[in-house]
Design an enzyme around this catalytic site. Sequence first.
Site, PDB file in Angstrom:
ATOM      1  N   TRP A  77      -7.686 -12.475   0.623  1.00 22.16           N
ATOM      2  CA  TRP A  77      -8.832 -11.354   0.628  1.00 22.16           C
ATOM      3  C   TRP A  77      -9.006 -11.034  -0.654  1.00 22.16           C
ATOM      4  O   TRP A  77     -10.095 -10.482  -1.093  1.00 22.16           O
ATOM      5  CB  TRP A  77      -8.377 -10.346   1.690  1.00 22.16           C
ATOM      6  CG  TRP A  77      -7.372  -9.308   1.202  1.00 22.16           C
ATOM      7  CD1 TRP A  77      -6.097  -9.785   1.107  1.00 22.16           C
ATOM      8  CD2 TRP A  77      -7.432  -7.747   0.920  1.00 22.16           C
ATOM      9  NE1 TRP A  77      -5.405  -8.764   0.602  1.00 22.16           N
ATOM     10  CE2 TRP A  77      -6.157  -7.608   0.386  1.00 22.16           C
ATOM     11  CE3 TRP A  77      -8.553  -7.102   0.762  1.00 22.16           C
ATOM     12  CZ2 TRP A  77      -5.618  -6.390   0.094  1.00 22.16           C
ATOM     13  CZ3 TRP A  77      -8.202  -5.671   0.504  1.00 22.16           C
ATOM     14  CH2 TRP A  77      -6.722  -5.314   0.457  1.00 22.16           C
ATOM     15  N   ASP A  78      -7.881 -11.134  -1.556  1.00 23.54           N
ATOM     16  CA  ASP A  78      -8.050 -10.617  -2.901  1.00 23.54           C
ATOM     17  C   ASP A  78      -9.466 -11.195  -3.751  1.00 23.54           C
ATOM     18  O   ASP A  78     -10.124 -10.765  -4.372  1.00 23.54           O
ATOM     19  CB  ASP A  78      -6.944 -11.310  -3.855  1.00 23.54           C
ATOM     20  CG  ASP A  78      -5.716 -11.050  -3.407  1.00 23.54           C
ATOM     21  OD1 ASP A  78      -5.314 -10.847  -1.972  1.00 23.54           O
ATOM     22  OD2 ASP A  78      -4.665 -11.153  -4.095  1.00 23.54           O
ATOM     23  N   GLU A  94       1.419  -3.409   3.192  1.00 27.91           N
ATOM     24  CA  GLU A  94       2.065  -4.243   3.930  1.00 27.91           C
ATOM     25  C   GLU A  94       3.455  -3.423   4.095  1.00 27.91           C
ATOM     26  O   GLU A  94       4.389  -4.504   4.819  1.00 27.91           O
ATOM     27  CB  GLU A  94       2.408  -5.649   3.367  1.00 27.91           C
ATOM     28  CG  GLU A  94       0.873  -6.315   3.191  1.00 27.91           C
ATOM     29  CD  GLU A  94       0.853  -7.741   2.474  1.00 27.91           C
ATOM     30  OE1 GLU A  94       1.931  -7.843   1.717  1.00 27.91           O
ATOM     31  OE2 GLU A  94      -0.023  -8.485   2.729  1.00 27.91           O
ATOM     32  N   LYS A 142       3.305   0.193  -0.022  1.00 30.99           N
ATOM     33  CA  LYS A 142       3.594  -0.577  -0.948  1.00 30.99           C
ATOM     34  C   LYS A 142       2.324  -0.824  -1.880  1.00 30.99           C
ATOM     35  O   LYS A 142       2.459  -0.912  -3.263  1.00 30.99           O
ATOM     36  CB  LYS A 142       3.515  -2.152  -0.259  1.00 30.99           C
ATOM     37  CG  LYS A 142       3.615  -3.265  -1.287  1.00 30.99           C
ATOM     38  CD  LYS A 142       3.694  -4.766  -0.465  1.00 30.99           C
ATOM     39  CE  LYS A 142       3.449  -5.848  -1.461  1.00 30.99           C
ATOM     40  NZ  LYS A 142       3.256  -7.163  -0.735  1.00 30.99           N
ATOM     41  N   GLN A 143       1.274  -0.401  -1.307  1.00 32.36           N
ATOM     42  CA  GLN A 143      -0.122  -0.432  -2.285  1.00 32.36           C
ATOM     43  C   GLN A 143      -1.165   0.407  -1.784  1.00 32.36           C
ATOM     44  O   GLN A 143      -0.935   1.157  -0.225  1.00 32.36           O
ATOM     45  CB  GLN A 143      -0.641  -1.862  -1.995  1.00 32.36           C
ATOM     46  CG  GLN A 143      -1.111  -2.501  -1.035  1.00 32.36           C
ATOM     47  CD  GLN A 143      -0.992  -3.850  -0.845  1.00 32.36           C
ATOM     48  OE1 GLN A 143      -0.050  -4.497  -0.375  1.00 32.36           O
ATOM     49  NE2 GLN A 143      -2.200  -4.534  -1.368  1.00 32.36           N
TER      50      GLN A 143
END
Lengths: 768, 768
Positions: free
Chosen positions: A343-344, A483, A595-596
Amino acid sequence: MFYYQPIKNKEGLWLAEEHYNRRYIAKTESVFAQSNGHFGVRAMLELRGIDATPGMFVSGLYQKAQDGEVTELVNCPDVVELGMYIQGESVNLDNVRVEEFQRKLNLYTGELWINILFRTQNGLRFLLRSKRFAADFEKTLFYHKTEVTLLDGNKTTVTFEYGINGQITNSGTSHFQKTECRVYGKEIMAYHGALQDDGLEILTGTCFEKNQEQQDCSYHLKRRSIYAKNSILMEKGDAITLFRISHIQEDSAECKDVLEEKLEKIQQQLKRGYEQAIANQKKSMEGFCQRAAIEIDGASLQEKAGIAFAQYQMYGMDPAYTNRYSIGAKGLTGEGYKGHVFWDTELFILPFFVAEFPEAARKLLEYRYRGKAGAKRKAEDYGFQGFMYPWECAKDGFEETPLYAALNIHTGKANKVWSGIKEHHVTADIAFAISRYYYWSNDREFLNQYGTEILCETANFWVSRAEERNERLEILNIIGPDEYNEHIDNNAYTNYMAAYNVKLALKASKETLDSPYVKKMKENGTLKVMQEKWQYFLEHIYLPKPDKNGIIPQDDAFLGKEELKDIEKYRQSPVKQSVLLDYSRDEVVDMQVLKQADLVMLFTLFPGLFPADVVKKNVLFYEKRTLHDSSLSYCAHAQICAEIGEMEMAERFFAKALETDLCDNPQDSVDGIHAASLGGIWKCVIAGFAGVSCDEDGIILAPHLLGHWNSIKFSVMVQGQKMDCFMDKENISLHLCNSGKSKEPVTIKVQGKKYILKDDLHLKYGKE
Amino acid sequence: MFYYQPIKNKEGLWLAEEHYNRRYIAKTESVFAQSNGHFGVRAMLELRGIDATPGMFVSGLYQKAQDGEVTELVNCPDVVELGMYIQGESVNLDNVRVEEFQRKLNLYTGELWINILFRTQNGLRFLLRSKRFAADFEKTLFYHKTEVTLLDGNKTTVTFEYGINGQITNSGTSHFQKTECRVYGKEIMAYHGALQDDGLEILTGTCFEKNQEQQDCSYHLKRRSIYAKNSILMEKGDAITLFRISHIQEDSAECKDVLEEKLEKIQQQLKRGYEQAIANQKKSMEGFCQRAAIEIDGASLQEKAGIAFAQYQMYGMDPAYTNRYSIGAKGLTGEGYKGHVFWDTELFILPFFVAEFPEAARKLLEYRYRGKAGAKRKAEDYGFQGFMYPWECAKDGFEETPLYAALNIHTGKANKVWSGIKEHHVTADIAFAISRYYYWSNDREFLNQYGTEILCETANFWVSRAEERNERLEILNIIGPDEYNEHIDNNAYTNYMAAYNVKLALKASKETLDSPYVKKMKENGTLKVMQEKWQYFLEHIYLPKPDKNGIIPQDDAFLGKEELKDIEKYRQSPVKQSVLLDYSRDEVVDMQVLKQADLVMLFTLFPGLFPADVVKKNVLFYEKRTLHDSSLSYCAHAQICAEIGEMEMAERFFAKALETDLCDNPQDSVDGIHAASLGGIWKCVIAGFAGVSCDEDGIILAPHLLGHWNSIKFSVMVQGQKMDCFMDKENISLHLCNSGKSKEPVTIKVQGKKYILKDDLHLKYGKE
């Protein structure tokens, strides 16, 4: 801290590695990798070294080596290596004393310069200088000049070896099934490597500047390889110069180039010399430099270089000549993530192309259309409808996520990779990207041909994915962008994105009545049924709202989990994902730790979705719990902090984002640059600080320049027209250029007010 | 000159590399490789180095990686490597200063000792000492102890990495399709690599001598690999000792061992420690040492070590536990010749096993019987009858010779490999080997079950291969042992060997009437037809005789070719096959130049076939035209020179043969030891200097001790009985041992006279 020194001089803007430090050998190979959209060559030093990680990657050259393996971007033969032997002993980076060293990349031309002054164990001092580039003007060619000078020491015979080293593997996995090597005309070495479907052709022409060395050249075969050998008697002060041109091309049925012509072209280019070639390169790269230029008055040289680096790398990783391939998570710079597309690409990298090179952006989206069979297959495999896009894909668009990853510290077995199975937001991300491309470009033809079908079929997926529960539609057992929270229900990011996806479908299905897809659906009577389902979905999908404390729950369970007590330890750790060294994946899932960016991602995509105070509160709440273990995190945080006016945090996170590849952590980027993070840097600058975004109503401008920035100047492409933008702390100036046809007026929204840009527009903005 | 120093001390006889010389890194890895018949591990240093060529090979673990590839012995994961890191920088052989160095191999126990004293770039001095061996008493186990001592320097944290590195390839070709790695009980790392048919299992148990280090151990996965990491704070004087035991086993359907038992065994052995293990090894190797012992009074230590080296390596390369595999051209010590089995095995290596380990020799010949389908297929493919043995084979006995090899210097294309297509003598060589095994062992059961069938079917091949021309049978368009003469007619070696093969068949078919094969042939009526054909063949086959100058033509064309003018240049060249750097293969074929012994080979096999003066004349004639570019050449020349009494030449060639692997040419043996040459050394000593051979009439003794040798003492196995032999310059003493059953008398022929050996025999011999 930056490990690389930015340098601005008459040749352009450079990033330089100023010292020889073996720990950074592999990292700099990635960071200074040279790509031209067709292939990428890691910035290996010519002399072999034990820490080297050679790599060359060709766009779309993917293969699954064997049944038990995963499809990956094939690591191709090394054409850079220069073997040096004195009295039978190899001279390599590890056994010489490096006295001076510089490796630097020109961010405007893509030229790499290497200077190494070294002393061999028997006291000879050599200076090795090389220049090289992946041609922009002829995408199959790599030019490489190496000069070796004996500075000190007795007369000695130096044997040089150079050629095409096909013993390179993807970390131990070999792809080429059959290789054939030979020499043409005692000048051009040829390598043909067969893959299952296609293959690779490399032709390397070589010449020494002085012809006499050429005559002593002998050619040899090694397994999978061919190389030339010259023994040259060197006296103090002697310099030998080897000029190599490698032609690197996929060997597929589609390539009909005639061998003789290719050989002749290489021979001609060899005769013309390196200086002529780099002059062509400079000229060719001017187009990119002008289109992408961002001038920031007040920005540090480091910031400027970081931004230029991001742009150079993004330009190089995009196979702009085809819609058959897309951009992998490491571009063409390393083996990381096996060259897979995530998806980046759509959410982080595509915006740069949408705003600067819309024709290339369209091809990247066409790639997703070409991959619809894979998306359909995945939906079927999981029992859903429509297009369910793979979490990772390669060439043909089918799911490629590996099944297992790192060890579970307790059981001793490898952990399952859940992303491929449960991380579904990529489907909505692609739909979102289509909408943004369309709003920026007004490319109606794309929407008709490809976009609408993707929007509708992805919407169908979400309809089938959601479940009736609690008298509403919920999306259960899922993974969001963050994630570290697996197997959750109602991830806010996913639910909102799914809703937007369905909304886009409903709109497109009503507005593109002339699209082949809508016509077909109408004819077979399913359009109405689908539209009703979408309508029902939009009315019933659960969209998490702020709780009594103003916090939007990231998912149903998150706010009820325990906090990770010693979270600062992991937030400060130079090692990514260090939390997994102390806790198992399952334990991490049970804690309030990210995580993000997750909700933060959502905020960056929909600036006005929540009131400013809610956004701010949530950003601050979640950031405290975020380890930024993903390279996608800092850039998203920097952008959102600019938007909420937290400029100190924005600046800090922006600096962190700029450092993602350029920092002094020698482990980072070893297996390739962080393509998405580079896109994120561009987004910080243009969408965050310059505050340019676009929705169905037109361009929105909401600048939040960093404190030390005085002004910013850049251009974006709007509806096929170049729009020059200038912003300082109070003023916005826009100019619409369109040298050819008559200009289409552009709607501009600033602080809630609409303006029409025809030729020029000058506005003041300030605190509302 | 020997590169290796022979050392005799109380621990045994060693060969030692006394200095650190990077040019010899890879060569010594081959020469000191440790094999136990089941697997072989190259003698890699623990610290990584740029010149290292790691290799581990398991008997019979062959695979064709992909369709375009050749079947080869698979290079297996590295279990020897020890990564060392200080402050994040790897400490490797190339970036330290090696101050003292010794690597030595014990030729009696197979134990390897390595001592390296080195100084890192930041001034720390370490001593690394390791000991290891491939177990003889438990063929799946490899024991390895490494001790690292910090001799000088400040307190520092050293990170050690060790495990199973599965990124090893066969020079860029990977074989394992799927690998699974995990840890059992936080102590044993496991690797499972899948091949097409079978696979490989490695279990590596590790422990530190002091337990505290164990606790900090963390395990990690890399692609295809697993490794453990320990960071240990070391002060000056601290030593850490890592003990590793690797279980290495083919993972096939036949292996029914229970995992738990294997894990438990490793754990037990770890507890018992290295010293206990090496004690077991010594005990186990005593059997080999006693059986193979050769005592030569007067021989130099260098000669003794060279002979012991040959015996140790031959013992290690033989998979004595099975008849499914044979011995490749490099044993289990390198990738050279892809692990393929050539005629070398039967003509050079088998004699050692026939005389010392007849049970193992039988298995090697059974391997050829198992490969009869491949021999049949090859005959069919070429339009011939019977068994036509492949030039190179691997596991299942089918032809595996690669099609192309080195570059043609003129055309730029790879040369075709003609041996697989035209070098047919291997078929007669195997028949010859069967006869010799039978005459030595009197193993009638083998002959009945396997031997007769091979002899008859190979004879059928020769009948179909020969052509009527010039009123005789000729063998046209062939290649003999000397591969510099291709596409020739009536190669003397081949014609004589073919005739002998047919003669053996005729004899066996008459004498083994009870063999299943003869019975069957008799029943279906073909036996008589075959015998008539063989008889006809023997009466008509053209066997080249000495010409008017007393020279037997090597083939029809040889004596008419031009001499190679500057032949001495190539005879003296340290580079093998240097003639091919100046001449193309086709040009070499047109000149009187030999790669290796051809007629000389024939003389060694049939001592009395020609009068002594003819032999002598021909040896001298052909030797002058021989480049000895094959490692099979010097040993054959040494043997024949002893037989013709040219002792000065014999000594010179014997020294050259001993040097084949042990010389100071760093390029030789890099891709593995020369297995056949090692067999040739043994043959020089026993068949040449001690003059022991055997034909249908019994043992023949014709000693020609080297001038400086006073006496030689050894044993051979004759008809299942051990015969102790002693010879000095005038006397022969024989003693027949047979502790169990009653002794079978042995016929002994010395200088034409027959004797019967019952218990002891003492004879004088001398000039006839």
